[in-house]
Write a protein that holds these residues in place. Sequence first.
Motif, PDB file in Angstrom:
ATOM      1  N   UNK A  73     -36.077   2.930  12.030  1.00  0.00           N
ATOM      2  CA  UNK A  73     -36.476   3.220  13.410  1.00  0.00           C
ATOM      3  C   UNK A  73     -37.583   4.266  13.474  1.00  0.00           C
ATOM      4  N   UNK A  74     -37.606   5.193  12.534  1.00  0.00           N
ATOM      5  CA  UNK A  74     -38.701   6.166  12.502  1.00  0.00           C
ATOM      6  C   UNK A  74     -40.018   5.447  12.198  1.00  0.00           C
ATOM      7  N   UNK A  75     -39.976   4.566  11.190  1.00  0.00           N
ATOM      8  CA  UNK A  75     -41.193   3.813  10.842  1.00  0.00           C
ATOM      9  C   UNK A  75     -41.650   2.981  12.048  1.00  0.00           C
ATOM     10  N   UNK A  76     -40.696   2.370  12.721  1.00  0.00           N
ATOM     11  CA  UNK A  76     -41.017   1.554  13.899  1.00  0.00           C
ATOM     12  C   UNK A  76     -41.598   2.422  15.021  1.00  0.00           C
ATOM     13  N   UNK A  77     -41.008   3.593  15.232  1.00  0.00           N
ATOM     14  CA  UNK A  77     -41.480   4.495  16.290  1.00  0.00           C
ATOM     15  C   UNK A  77     -42.930   4.883  16.070  1.00  0.00           C
ATOM     16  N   UNK A  78     -43.270   5.229  14.847  1.00  0.00           N
ATOM     17  CA  UNK A  78     -44.641   5.642  14.532  1.00  0.00           C
ATOM     18  C   UNK A  78     -45.596   4.443  14.654  1.00  0.00           C
ATOM     19  N   UNK A  79     -45.149   3.279  14.141  1.00  0.00           N
ATOM     20  CA  UNK A  79     -45.987   2.075  14.214  1.00  0.00           C
ATOM     21  C   UNK A  79     -46.260   1.713  15.682  1.00  0.00           C
ATOM     22  N   UNK A  80     -45.215   1.763  16.506  1.00  0.00           N
ATOM     23  CA  UNK A  80     -45.372   1.405  17.920  1.00  0.00           C
ATOM     24  C   UNK A  80     -46.335   2.367  18.609  1.00  0.00           C
ATOM     25  N   UNK A  81     -46.213   3.652  18.281  1.00  0.00           N
ATOM     26  CA  UNK A  81     -47.122   4.639  18.883  1.00  0.00           C
ATOM     27  C   UNK A  81     -48.570   4.321  18.502  1.00  0.00           C
ATOM     28  N   UNK A  82     -48.772   4.080  17.221  1.00  0.00           N
ATOM     29  CA  UNK A  82     -50.128   3.829  16.730  1.00  0.00           C
ATOM     30  C   UNK A  82     -50.710   2.559  17.335  1.00  0.00           C
ATOM     31  N   UNK A  83     -49.843   1.544  17.483  1.00  0.00           N
ATOM     32  CA  UNK A  83     -50.314   0.254  18.019  1.00  0.00           C
ATOM     33  C   UNK A  83     -50.275   0.210  19.546  1.00  0.00           C
ATOM     34  N   UNK A  84     -49.942   1.339  20.159  1.00  0.00           N
ATOM     35  CA  UNK A  84     -49.884   1.449  21.631  1.00  0.00           C
ATOM     36  C   UNK A  84     -49.031   0.344  22.258  1.00  0.00           C
ATOM     37  N   UNK A  85     -47.812   0.195  21.734  1.00  0.00           N
ATOM     38  CA  UNK A  85     -46.863  -0.788  22.295  1.00  0.00           C
ATOM     39  C   UNK A  85     -45.482  -0.136  22.348  1.00  0.00           C
ATOM     40  N   UNK A  86     -44.571  -0.687  23.157  1.00  0.00           N
ATOM     41  CA  UNK A  86     -43.215  -0.123  23.193  1.00  0.00           C
ATOM     42  C   UNK A  86     -42.513  -0.323  21.848  1.00  0.00           C
ATOM     43  N   UNK A  87     -41.726   0.657  21.448  1.00  0.00           N
ATOM     44  CA  UNK A  87     -40.999   0.540  20.175  1.00  0.00           C
ATOM     45  C   UNK A  87     -39.831  -0.424  20.333  1.00  0.00           C
ATOM     46  N   UNK A  88     -39.567  -1.147  19.254  1.00  0.00           N
ATOM     47  CA  UNK A  88     -38.417  -2.050  19.250  1.00  0.00           C
ATOM     48  C   UNK A  88     -37.405  -1.523  18.227  1.00  0.00           C
ATOM     49  N   UNK A  89     -36.596  -0.555  18.667  1.00  0.00           N
ATOM     50  CA  UNK A  89     -35.648   0.078  17.747  1.00  0.00           C
ATOM     51  C   UNK A  89     -34.456  -0.837  17.474  1.00  0.00           C
ATOM     52  N   UNK A  90     -33.983  -0.807  16.240  1.00  0.00           N
ATOM     53  CA  UNK A  90     -32.836  -1.642  15.887  1.00  0.00           C
ATOM     54  C   UNK A  90     -31.561  -0.834  15.695  1.00  0.00           C
ATOM     55  N   UNK A  91     -31.677   0.484  15.778  1.00  0.00           N
ATOM     56  CA  UNK A  91     -30.483   1.320  15.601  1.00  0.00           C
ATOM     57  C   UNK A  91     -30.214   1.661  14.151  1.00  0.00           C
ATOM     58  N   UNK A  92     -31.153   1.297  13.271  1.00  0.00           N
ATOM     59  CA  UNK A  92     -30.976   1.635  11.862  1.00  0.00           C
ATOM     60  C   UNK A  92     -32.069   2.594  11.398  1.00  0.00           C
TER      61      UNK A  92
END
Length: 262
Positions: free
Chosen positions: A243-262
């Motif tokens: 989820x941390x990797x996803x959070x950073x990727x979403x920020x960089x790509x200017x899109x909402x994060x899709x967290x999976x809870x892991x």
Amino acid sequence: PNDTVLVEVADGIARLTLNRPDKLNAFNEAMHRALHAALDEAKWDENVRAILLTGAGRAFCAGQDLAEVDPHKADGEPDLGETIERLYNPLIRLIRSIDKPIVCAVNGVAAGAGASVALACDLVLAGRSAKFIQAFCKIGLVPDSGATWALTRLVGEARAKGLALTGRPLDAETAAGWGLIWHAVDDQHLMEEAGKLAASLAAGPTVGLGLTKRAIQAASTNSLDDQLDLERDLQREAGLTPDYAEGVAAFTEKRPANFTGR
Ligand code: T3D
């Protein structure tokens, strides 16, 4: 299993409803067992990413069921310490140990240990007509189930003593103003607001949120040095999550994060 606590798991949320409305959801042994079991299940169920606790009917919880206690026992003296040790303390410890956000929707009066249970949760919303009552002093008892700990930390010694020594009801708006709870909400919107809040938490980075809960709980007893060390350790753990990797990727790509809870 019994029907003193209703359990519904859907969309990442475990909704637990105290269900003895005729007794204002006062705690008897069956409700203790059911609530403990439901919370324990929600704690370990990977599909559950947030918990929502509320009460059925017009009250949240009136504390210990006073019809089930006998202060004039024929076969010896009552040992309330035993009840506390066996039922209430494990419940509070369990609530605090769950690494997932717990929303409490206080839908009416929260008295005695009922208030303590609400205050042990992470985000407390209360309907404007709800009241928090440290009822213990009315029957010669001491605030329990973490009440003295939570009150003193949340509102300070002066207000904690005011509430605990007078037993005067505190309305939801004042409770929010004092920092005892997060928000007071119009009665008719309480469950909708609590549901939305739980849903947003359930869609969040569950591991990070759980570690955040742990850090904030430790802060009230840790020194700054201990807390800095703890934050470092927990951040190390959070930094390893997808989820941390996803959070950073979403920020960089200017899109909402899709967290999976892991
Ligand atoms: O004992 C141990 O093991 C130690 C552990 C202690 C933990 C504790 O929680 S001690 C504190 C226990 N709780 C209280 O002292 C609160 C007692 N209740 C009240 O003060 C009032 O009921 C409320 C302020 C919560 C609500 O008042 P109100 O006027 O809105 O409702 P009511 O008419 O008083 O209550 C409605 C019904 O619920 C009524 O039953 P009835 O007459 O309709 O058959 C009432 O007896 C019942 N009820 C309310 N609280 C309790 C209860 N029955 C059993 N136990 C209760 N705690």
